[in-house]
Design an enzyme around this catalytic site. Structure first.
Site, PDB file in Angstrom:
ATOM      1  N   HIS A 258       0.706  -1.227   0.029  1.00 32.32           N
ATOM      2  CA  HIS A 258       0.074  -0.101  -0.167  1.00 32.32           C
ATOM      3  C   HIS A 258       0.965   1.434   0.001  1.00 32.32           C
ATOM      4  O   HIS A 258       1.904   1.243   0.243  1.00 32.32           O
ATOM      5  CB  HIS A 258      -0.904   0.172   1.390  1.00 32.32           C
ATOM      6  CG  HIS A 258      -1.770  -1.040   1.426  1.00 32.32           C
ATOM      7  ND1 HIS A 258      -2.710  -1.595   0.867  1.00 32.32           N
ATOM      8  CD2 HIS A 258      -1.579  -2.150   2.493  1.00 32.32           C
ATOM      9  CE1 HIS A 258      -3.046  -2.574   1.420  1.00 32.32           C
ATOM     10  NE2 HIS A 258      -2.368  -3.015   2.380  1.00 32.32           N
TER      11      HIS A 258
ATOM     12  N   ASP B 221       2.649  -6.870   2.017  1.00 32.27           N
ATOM     13  CA  ASP B 221       1.725  -5.871   2.952  1.00 32.27           C
ATOM     14  C   ASP B 221       2.426  -4.615   3.635  1.00 32.27           C
ATOM     15  O   ASP B 221       1.821  -4.112   4.417  1.00 32.27           O
ATOM     16  CB  ASP B 221       1.229  -6.840   3.988  1.00 32.27           C
ATOM     17  CG  ASP B 221      -0.038  -6.034   4.519  1.00 32.27           C
ATOM     18  OD1 ASP B 221      -0.833  -5.388   3.751  1.00 32.27           O
ATOM     19  OD2 ASP B 221      -0.277  -6.341   5.926  1.00 32.27           O
TER      20      ASP B 221
HETATM   21  C1  0GY Z   1      -4.164  -5.321   4.486  1.00 30.71           C
HETATM   22  C2  0GY Z   1      -4.856  -5.390   5.950  1.00 30.71           C
HETATM   23  C3  0GY Z   1      -5.431  -4.311   6.457  1.00 30.71           C
HETATM   24  C4  0GY Z   1      -5.668  -3.159   6.255  1.00 30.71           C
HETATM   25  C5  0GY Z   1      -6.102  -2.897   4.824  1.00 30.71           C
HETATM   26  O1  0GY Z   1      -6.806  -1.080   3.294  1.00 30.71           O
HETATM   27  C6  0GY Z   1      -6.582  -1.476   4.303  1.00 30.71           C
HETATM   28  O2  0GY Z   1      -6.652  -0.598   5.409  1.00 30.71           O
HETATM   29  O3  0GY Z   1      -6.316  -3.487   4.010  1.00 30.71           O
HETATM   30  C7  0GY Z   1      -5.883  -4.897   8.099  1.00 30.71           C
HETATM   31  O4  0GY Z   1      -5.868  -3.684   8.720  1.00 30.71           O
HETATM   32  O5  0GY Z   1      -5.907  -6.014   8.173  1.00 30.71           O
HETATM   33  O6  0GY Z   1      -4.468  -6.074   3.612  1.00 30.71           O
HETATM   34  O7  0GY Z   1      -3.341  -4.365   4.444  1.00 30.71           O
END
Ligand code: 0GY
Length: 302
Positions: A38, A254
């Site tokens: 991300h 991740d």
């Molecule tokens: C991940 C998991 C999480 C968060 C998100 O988009 C997000 O905020 O995906 C989590 O908190 O489990 O896949 O990054």
């Protein structure tokens, strides 16, 4: 002297990404793709969404691409994070500044226009994410997601679904009716304190027996109770999925690891976990190169 406050103050209990990950001892195969990572902001340039459920520490594209090179990956798939809602600008900015080395997964609403989708496609988006994890978003009724599927299917995009293990029973009919390729985040979050040969993983395996369903065998750090560096309790779950469905699995770091409360994962150690779940060179090549290339860069497949 005037001090400019940061645009957004991160949550008090937020853990930032690892400042100095170890150099992995496992050498990634040439062309390896990190398919789950991300971008967070930076908030001053790309504001976090008003409806977000967390405020992270900034983690921009330059840091992500430096980590890619350090770990030995060649490409990334940047997944829109919930803290940016359906404002995909930070993710799209990362794609267009990647020299073609990044694709994206967006969050869109059913009223997204054909022009917006075409622009995202040109930037490198190849999928949308439907998130059912209640601590991250307020899930919507099926009709909401069906409206999106109608629009994205024509572009050849896929759907990424993120849910808790218990949701699979409730959403089974809807998930199995999605006509596009479907990619499940983090193996549907199994409870790894349970038996890897028990009914929960068996249900997930039955789910994956459909040809259009793929799984990311990601996030041992989120699922593990035994913890780092080996995440031993997750290994039998991920290895089972990799060996059973070698052509429909993906791996990713991740980074920057949103909402990790137990520890800050060392990305180098996470790479060293890969051969434990994909023990042969052939499984590694499929997991890290062939499968992600087929899904995200099919035009480059010979
Ligand atoms: C991940 C998991 C999480 C968060 C998100 O988009 C997000 O905020 O995906 C989590 O908190 O489990 O896949 O990054």
């Amino acid at each position: 002297m005037t001090l400019t406050p940061p645009a957004f103050a991160m949550d008090l209990d937020w853990r930032c990404f690892h400042p100095q990950p170890a150099k992995p001892t496992f050498r990634l195969p040439a062309g390896a793709v990190d398919t789950h990572c991300h971008i967070f902001g930076p908030g001053a340039a790309f504001p976090y969404a008003p409806e977000r459920k967390y405020t992270p520490c900034d983690a921009g594209r330059d840091k992500l691409y430096a980590l890619r090179d350090y770990l030995g990956f060649e490409r990334n798939v940047v997944v829109q994070a919930t803290c940016h809602g359906a404002d995909n600008r930070a993710m799209l900015d990362a794609l267009v500044h990647s020299d073609g080395k990044a694709r994206g997964v967006a969050t869109v609403k059913p009223d997204v226009s054909a022009d917006e989708l075409a622009e995202m496609h040109a930037a490198g988006v190849r999928g949308v994410r439907f998130n059912y994890v209640r601590r991250l978003v307020d899930p919507q009724p099926d009709a909401y997601y069906l409206g999106i599927i109608e629009k994205i299917a024509a572009l050849g995009w896929h759907v990424v679904i993120y849910f808790e293990a218990a949701d699979l029973i409730e959403k089974w009919d809807f998930f199995t009716a999605i006509p596009t390729t479907v990619v499940v985040d983090h193996m549907g979050r199994p409870d790894v304190s349970k038996d890897a040969h028990g009914p929960e993983l068996a249900r997930f395996i039955t789910f994956m027996e459909r040809d259009n369903i793929w799984s990311k065998v990601t996030c041992p750090e989120r699922l593990s109770a035994s913890g780092p560096p080996g995440y031993d309790d997750v290994v039998p779950f991920a290895r089972t999925i990799v060996e059973r469905f070698p052509d429909r699995v993906l791996w990713g770091t991740d980074w920057p690891h949103p909402n990790m409360k137990s520890h800050i994962p060392d990305d180098g150690k996470l790479v060293d976990y890969i051969p434990r779940i994909a023990p042969t060179a052939e499984l590694q090549r499929k997991l890290l190169v062939a499968n992600p290339m087929r899904l995200y860069w099919p035009e480059e497949m010979v």
